[in-house]
Design an enzyme around this catalytic site. Structure first.
Site, PDB file in Angstrom:
ATOM      1  N   CYS A  12       0.834  -1.208   0.000  1.00 14.68           N
ATOM      2  CA  CYS A  12       0.000   0.000   0.000  1.00 14.68           C
ATOM      3  C   CYS A  12       0.865   1.254   0.000  1.00 14.68           C
ATOM      4  O   CYS A  12       1.731   1.433   0.863  1.00 14.68           O
ATOM      5  CB  CYS A  12      -0.900   0.026   1.225  1.00 14.68           C
ATOM      6  SG  CYS A  12      -1.663   1.644   1.485  1.00 14.68           S
ATOM      7  N   VAL A  13       0.603   2.139  -0.943  1.00 10.93           N
ATOM      8  CA  VAL A  13       1.453   3.326  -1.106  1.00 10.93           C
ATOM      9  C   VAL A  13       1.387   4.256   0.105  1.00 10.93           C
ATOM     10  O   VAL A  13       2.417   4.758   0.567  1.00 10.93           O
ATOM     11  CB  VAL A  13       1.132   4.082  -2.417  1.00 10.93           C
ATOM     12  CG1 VAL A  13      -0.309   4.584  -2.453  1.00 10.93           C
ATOM     13  CG2 VAL A  13       2.076   5.241  -2.626  1.00 10.93           C
TER      14      VAL A  13
END
Lengths: 134, 130
Positions: B78-79
């Site tokens: 997840c960024v």
């Protein structure tokens, strides 16, 4: 959250609508789970799924009115719960026992919720396709 | 069956990453499909190639990378969670003006929508780490 939103494509689900339940079990501060759970809910809203949120255990504190984080240098993200309606996230549930055990009442909560018994929560969970617990 | 896997804990401190790996590997060996493994919260720390555990210990990140190569597995970090915790790829390095990146082979950084999609596309989404 802005960076994330910028990177995110529009939600695409191929027309499939599933029942997603986000179970929030932790206090809003002390760990990052509550904040990062909210980030999933907001991004997930673009996918037009059938979304419910359940507040359980210390998770009911996430909805407590009058949160003040000035002394701890944490971001007070509680106003975001009020914005959920704009994202069409409207099914908010809270566990009656959890509220009562913590000396809270529905009037202490920042948004209206449907208060459920443990039995009703069991049924709610059984209806879901995807349960994400934070 | 088609599974998606969500890893919510970092490596080593808790066994969740190990359990997720063993589940994923066993499912693939039994002929099931893994649609995606998504790393969230401290789980994003599974994706750093700079971790250097002792020689006689398992290397959790290398193990994921090898499994990804062998099975063409989609490992997504997840960024937003990664940015907070300093897990960064070449693009992010450039975008944020950092002097290094550390993403391990076989991992890619993308948005939370990938988690929602994983829930939609799979028959079951299995969470590791509380």
């Amino acid at each position: 959250m802005t960076d994330e939103t910028m990177l995110e494509e529009d939600g695409h689900s191929g027309g499939v609508v599933k029942k997603f339940l986000y179970v929030n079990r932790r206090a809003p501060y002390g760990s990052i789970y509550a904040l990062e759970s909210l980030e999933v809910v907001l991004i997930g809203a673009a996918f037009e799924q059938d979304v419910s949120l359940l507040f359980l255990d210390d998770g009911v504190f996430q909805l407590k009115k009058g949160q003040d984080t000035a002394m701890t240098d944490m971001k007070n993200f509680s106003p975001t719960y009020r914005a959920l309606e704009m994202y069409d996230v409207e099914k908010l549930y809270a566990d009656r026992e959890s509220i009562e055990q913590r000396g809270l009442t529905e009037d202490d909560l920042i948004v209206p919720v449907e208060v459920l018994s443990r039995d009703e929560i069991k049924d709610l969970m059984a209806q879901q396709d995807v349960v994400l617990s934070f | 069956m088609k599974f998606s896997v969500l890893v919510n804990e970092g490596p080593y401190q808790h066994e969740a990453s190990d359990s997720a790996y063993h589940f994923t590997k066993a499912a693939l060996e039994k002929g099931h499909e893994i649609f995606r493994v998504f790393f969230y919260h401290d789980g994003v720390n599974n994706g750093t190639r700079l971790a250097t555990p002792p020689q006689d210990d398992r290397n959790i990140t290398q193990r994921w990378s090898a499994l990804a190569e062998q099975h063409n597995l989609d490992l997504v970090v997840c960024v937003a969670a990664a940015q907070r915790r300093g897990i960064i790829d070449a693009d992010e390095m450039k975008r944020h003006g950092k002097d290094a990146n550390n993403i391990a082979p076989g991992f890619r950084i993308s948005g939370l929508g990938q988690l929602i999609e994983a829930g939609i596309q799979a028959d079951r989404l299995i969470t590791f780490g509380d």
